[in-house]
Scaffold this motif. Structure first.
Motif, mmCIF file in Angstrom:
data_model
loop_
_atom_site.group_PDB
_atom_site.id
_atom_site.type_symbol
_atom_site.label_atom_id
_atom_site.label_comp_id
_atom_site.label_asym_id
_atom_site.label_seq_id
_atom_site.Cartn_x
_atom_site.Cartn_y
_atom_site.Cartn_z
ATOM 1 N N TYR A 143 0.828 -1.199 0.000
ATOM 2 C CA TYR A 143 0.000 0.000 0.000
ATOM 3 C C TYR A 143 0.865 1.251 0.000
ATOM 4 O O TYR A 143 2.036 1.229 0.400
ATOM 5 C CB TYR A 143 -0.925 -0.005 1.226
ATOM 6 C CG TYR A 143 -1.900 -1.153 1.227
ATOM 7 C CD1 TYR A 143 -3.123 -1.055 0.577
ATOM 8 C CD2 TYR A 143 -1.585 -2.348 1.864
ATOM 9 C CE1 TYR A 143 -4.020 -2.110 0.567
ATOM 10 C CE2 TYR A 143 -2.473 -3.409 1.861
ATOM 11 C CZ TYR A 143 -3.688 -3.281 1.211
ATOM 12 O OH TYR A 143 -4.567 -4.336 1.200
ATOM 13 N N SER A 147 -1.514 4.746 4.034
ATOM 14 C CA SER A 147 -2.857 4.373 3.601
ATOM 15 C C SER A 147 -3.041 2.871 3.755
ATOM 16 O O SER A 147 -2.106 2.084 3.558
ATOM 17 C CB SER A 147 -3.086 4.774 2.138
ATOM 18 O OG SER A 147 -4.338 4.292 1.671
ATOM 19 N N ARG A 148 -4.268 2.467 4.107
ATOM 20 C CA ARG A 148 -4.595 1.045 4.189
ATOM 21 C C ARG A 148 -5.429 0.585 2.992
ATOM 22 O O ARG A 148 -5.840 -0.568 2.953
ATOM 23 C CB ARG A 148 -5.380 0.756 5.480
ATOM 24 C CG ARG A 148 -4.621 1.040 6.760
ATOM 25 C CD ARG A 148 -5.357 0.478 7.969
ATOM 26 N NE ARG A 148 -6.706 0.999 8.087
ATOM 27 C CZ ARG A 148 -7.016 2.125 8.729
ATOM 28 N NH1 ARG A 148 -6.051 2.845 9.278
ATOM 29 N NH2 ARG A 148 -8.266 2.525 8.810
ATOM 30 N N ARG A 149 -5.674 1.469 2.036
ATOM 31 C CA ARG A 149 -6.544 1.126 0.912
ATOM 32 C C ARG A 149 -5.916 1.417 -0.451
ATOM 33 O O ARG A 149 -6.210 0.718 -1.412
ATOM 34 C CB ARG A 149 -7.871 1.879 1.037
ATOM 35 C CG ARG A 149 -8.678 1.474 2.260
ATOM 36 C CD ARG A 149 -9.964 2.288 2.386
ATOM 37 N NE ARG A 149 -10.726 1.872 3.566
ATOM 38 C CZ ARG A 149 -10.533 2.337 4.786
ATOM 39 N NH1 ARG A 149 -9.590 3.245 4.984
ATOM 40 N NH2 ARG A 149 -11.248 1.925 5.793
ATOM 41 N N ARG A 150 -5.101 2.438 -0.557
ATOM 42 C CA ARG A 150 -4.509 2.794 -1.851
ATOM 43 C C ARG A 150 -3.368 1.823 -2.171
ATOM 44 O O ARG A 150 -2.330 1.828 -1.524
ATOM 45 C CB ARG A 150 -4.010 4.234 -1.819
ATOM 46 C CG ARG A 150 -5.123 5.267 -1.652
ATOM 47 C CD ARG A 150 -4.540 6.648 -1.474
ATOM 48 N NE ARG A 150 -3.638 7.002 -2.593
ATOM 49 C CZ ARG A 150 -2.785 8.011 -2.548
ATOM 50 N NH1 ARG A 150 -2.678 8.754 -1.450
ATOM 51 N NH2 ARG A 150 -2.012 8.264 -3.589
ATOM 52 N N ARG A 151 -3.605 0.988 -3.152
ATOM 53 C CA ARG A 151 -2.653 -0.075 -3.477
ATOM 54 C C ARG A 151 -1.539 0.467 -4.385
ATOM 55 O O ARG A 151 -1.810 1.120 -5.391
ATOM 56 C CB ARG A 151 -3.385 -1.237 -4.160
ATOM 57 C CG ARG A 151 -4.498 -1.809 -3.308
ATOM 58 C CD ARG A 151 -5.198 -2.983 -3.992
ATOM 59 N NE ARG A 151 -5.769 -2.649 -5.268
ATOM 60 C CZ ARG A 151 -6.939 -2.026 -5.433
ATOM 61 N NH1 ARG A 151 -7.645 -1.652 -4.380
ATOM 62 N NH2 ARG A 151 -7.407 -1.770 -6.641
ATOM 63 N N VAL A 223 -7.026 -7.197 -4.858
ATOM 64 C CA VAL A 223 -7.608 -6.599 -3.661
ATOM 65 C C VAL A 223 -7.463 -7.587 -2.510
ATOM 66 O O VAL A 223 -7.637 -8.799 -2.680
ATOM 67 C CB VAL A 223 -9.093 -6.250 -3.875
ATOM 68 C CG1 VAL A 223 -9.677 -5.573 -2.632
ATOM 69 C CG2 VAL A 223 -9.255 -5.356 -5.096
ATOM 70 N N TRP A 375 -15.964 -5.733 6.359
ATOM 71 C CA TRP A 375 -14.602 -5.701 5.817
ATOM 72 C C TRP A 375 -14.511 -6.427 4.489
ATOM 73 O O TRP A 375 -13.863 -5.931 3.558
ATOM 74 C CB TRP A 375 -13.636 -6.297 6.837
ATOM 75 C CG TRP A 375 -13.493 -5.438 8.047
ATOM 76 C CD1 TRP A 375 -14.039 -5.645 9.284
ATOM 77 C CD2 TRP A 375 -12.798 -4.194 8.140
ATOM 78 N NE1 TRP A 375 -13.724 -4.620 10.135
ATOM 79 C CE2 TRP A 375 -12.958 -3.706 9.464
ATOM 80 C CE3 TRP A 375 -12.049 -3.440 7.232
ATOM 81 C CZ2 TRP A 375 -12.397 -2.520 9.887
ATOM 82 C CZ3 TRP A 375 -11.484 -2.248 7.659
ATOM 83 C CH2 TRP A 375 -11.665 -1.802 8.974
ATOM 84 N N GLN A 378 -16.216 -4.297 1.756
ATOM 85 C CA GLN A 378 -15.396 -3.210 1.242
ATOM 86 C C GLN A 378 -14.477 -3.699 0.129
ATOM 87 O O GLN A 378 -14.310 -3.023 -0.902
ATOM 88 C CB GLN A 378 -14.580 -2.624 2.392
ATOM 89 C CG GLN A 378 -13.601 -1.547 1.989
ATOM 90 C CD GLN A 378 -12.836 -1.025 3.196
ATOM 91 O OE1 GLN A 378 -13.390 -0.343 4.058
ATOM 92 N NE2 GLN A 378 -11.560 -1.359 3.264
ATOM 93 N N ALA A 379 -13.878 -4.865 0.311
ATOM 94 C CA ALA A 379 -13.001 -5.423 -0.722
ATOM 95 C C ALA A 379 -13.802 -5.871 -1.944
ATOM 96 O O ALA A 379 -13.345 -5.710 -3.084
ATOM 97 C CB ALA A 379 -12.216 -6.598 -0.143
ATOM 98 N N GLU A 382 -14.638 -3.047 -4.251
ATOM 99 C CA GLU A 382 -13.487 -2.728 -5.090
ATOM 100 C C GLU A 382 -13.314 -3.758 -6.195
ATOM 101 O O GLU A 382 -12.924 -3.429 -7.316
ATOM 102 C CB GLU A 382 -12.229 -2.654 -4.225
ATOM 103 C CG GLU A 382 -10.993 -2.176 -4.956
ATOM 104 C CD GLU A 382 -11.106 -0.741 -5.439
ATOM 105 O OE1 GLU A 382 -10.391 -0.383 -6.384
ATOM 106 O OE2 GLU A 382 -11.930 0.013 -4.869
ATOM 107 N N SER A 401 -18.081 1.245 -6.660
ATOM 108 C CA SER A 401 -17.146 1.370 -5.540
ATOM 109 C C SER A 401 -17.780 2.084 -4.355
ATOM 110 O O SER A 401 -17.353 1.896 -3.216
ATOM 111 C CB SER A 401 -15.889 2.117 -5.987
ATOM 112 O OG SER A 401 -16.215 3.439 -6.403
#
Length: 490
Positions: A143, A147-151, A223, A375, A378-379, A382, A401
């Motif tokens: 990541y 950030s915990r989401r922006r790969r 993801v 959780w 959320q994935a 995406e 999204s």
């Protein structure tokens, strides 16, 4: 665009992190399969009985893992700004057999603390991207710092025979590497690991495809599905906290079996006798000495002879084996409380409980499943967004999204209870389509059901109308309103 050296360095860093995760993942997977070594045993107990119970396990880990997964069922995706589920996304889901594979992905996340889903274009069918759930031992996502989401990047690494393969996914390109191990099968495990570390990655031959190749999605197409994530540390497996108590239960069973074999009958003791000795013979058969009998073998074989005038034999009562089972019941109760698994899932015996009591007993499991829906959902949003990007529809990717994953009800209720609840919701004005989804039907099934109702309305308008209003076609009321008054007495 990354250079070859940058891509190779990134592969090495991600591979090292992936290899560090593997031991814990393989441990939890082994416990789920019932491959559980006997621990907490003394050296003496392990010496005489370790091999006897090597393959035994009273596997509670599997029940703890399966209980939430069996209630995690995806029914569709509802994009933001719409009132109907996206049928095209659901078609891609069905074509990729994700009804079944998603269960494998959820189980992998529950056991291994994470699993992954990969979306990529299908050259044979551009309208149907390929979607696969991936194991945590083969995949890792990096990541953007902070950030915990922006790969930033993702790596899939796997072994096949004497070769290892790695695919590095970046937002703008995809690199494919290969590494061959010449010593596999002929060297020790340690030497294989040394040889693997000394081997270098080379670009993989991809035929007519370029390497690296452009990434048409513009984002990393993998993801992560985290299980019980935390703010600073890695996600947590549902199995990790159960392993210690599982080891204790296995040891108690082993001790109970041993006690039932050795101490379930009255035990005898010899008093007033010297420890017997075994004569030592020379080559001619003459006695040249003696040695004491191995009393440890006596404890195992349970056969011994004593001679003498003052020898006495006494006994003590058999061991009480109930103490073992009571402790195991407490241990299983702790597993149920710590993992929020209903007692009737683990104990296997039920008292005369009412439906409300069973619902109350499953409240912890329902909340546990709903947490995972947040959780995992959320994935999955995406993932559906990546599907839209692979189809070239960026507008839908944005809507999906920010949409909502449609899950089946996590609560287990009888058909009568559910029908009664839906009927009351219908009376206060909830639309039929929403009720059908609440009933557990998929969006496709709801669409088919609405077509059936339309045909009924066309064939018998009055019958369908009165049935919709809660009345029977004959004119009687099928559901008596709360405000209905009793008829006056004649």
């Amino acid at each position: 665009m990354a250079t070859y050296e940058q891509a190779l360095t990134l592969v090495g860093l991600l591979e090292n992190e992936l290899l560090q995760r593997r031991p814990q993942i393989e441990r939890t997977s082994s416990f789920y399969r019932g491959d559980q070594p006997l621990t907490f045993a003394s050296d003496e107990f392990r010496k005489f009985h370790g091999d006897r119970y090597r393959g035994f396990s009273d596997n509670w880990v599997q029940v703890v893992s399966d209980s939430p997964v069996e209630r995690l069922t995806v029914n569709g995706i509802l994009p933001t700004g719409t009132t109907q589920a996206d049928t095209e996304s659901w078609r891609v889901w069905q074509v990729n057999s994700l009804d079944a594979d998603s269960q494998l992905g959820f189980l992998g996340a529950v056991n291994s603390a994470r699993s992954f889903v990969l979306v990529w274009g299908n050259p044979d069918d551009p309208d149907t991207p390929e979607v696969t759930f991936e194991d945590a031992t083969q995949c890792i996502v990096a990541y953007v710092p902070g950030s915990r989401r922006r790969r930033r990047a993702a790596l899939k690494r796997w072994d096949d025979g004497s070769s290892s393969f790695a695919t590095l996914y970046l937002p703008d390109e995809v690199w494919k590497f290969e590494r061959t191990h010449l010593g596999v099968g002929t060297e020790s495990i340690q030497m294989q690991q040394v040889e693997e570390e000394m081997s270098s990655w080379d670009l993989r031959e991809t035929g007519h495809e370029p390497n690296p190749q452009p990434n048409p999605l513009g984002v990393v197409p993998m993801v992560e599905l985290p299980n019980r994530p935390t703010l600073v540390d890695d996600p947590i497996s549902d199995v990790t906290g159960v392993i210690a108590m599982q080891n204790a239960v296995n040891l108690l069973w082993a001790q109970l079996f041993t006690a039932s074999d050795y101490a379930s009958f009255p035990q005898r003791i010899v008093l007033g006798a010297e420890v017997p000795e075994i004569p030592i013979l020379d080559e001619t058969g003459a006695i040249v000495g003696s040695r004491p009998v191995d009393l440890e073998r006596f404890a195992v074989d349970r056969v011994m002879f004593f001679t003498g005038d003052d020898v006495k034999v006494t006994e003590w009562t058999a061991a009480n084996l109930d103490s073992y089972t009571k402790v195991m019941e407490v241990a299983v109760g702790h597993i149920a409380a710590q993992t929020r698994t209903p007692q009737h899932y683990l104990v296997g015996k039920m008292a005369n409980l009412s439906g409300d009591a069973l619902l109350a007993a499953e409240t912890g499991l329902v909340k546990r499943v709903e947490e995972k829906q947040i959780w995992y959902g959320q994935a999955l949003r995406e993932m559906f967004s990546l599907i839209a990007l692979a189809q070239g529809n960026r507008a839908k990717a944005t809507a999906v999204s920010a949409g909502r994953v449609m899950w089946a009800d996590a609560e287990s209720r009888s058909q009568a209870q559910l029908a009664d609840a839906l009927l009351k919701l219908r009376q206060i004005g909830f639309p039929f389509e929403w009720l059908a989804l609440r009933f557990g039907l998929t969006p496709t099934e709801v669409a088919d059901l609405l077509l059936m109702k339309e045909k009924e309305l066309q064939a018998d308008p009055m019958g369908a109308f009165t049935q919709l209003m809660g009345q029977s076609p004959g004119g009687g009321s099928g559901v008596e309103p709360d405000s209905a008054q009793a008829p006056e007495a004649a």
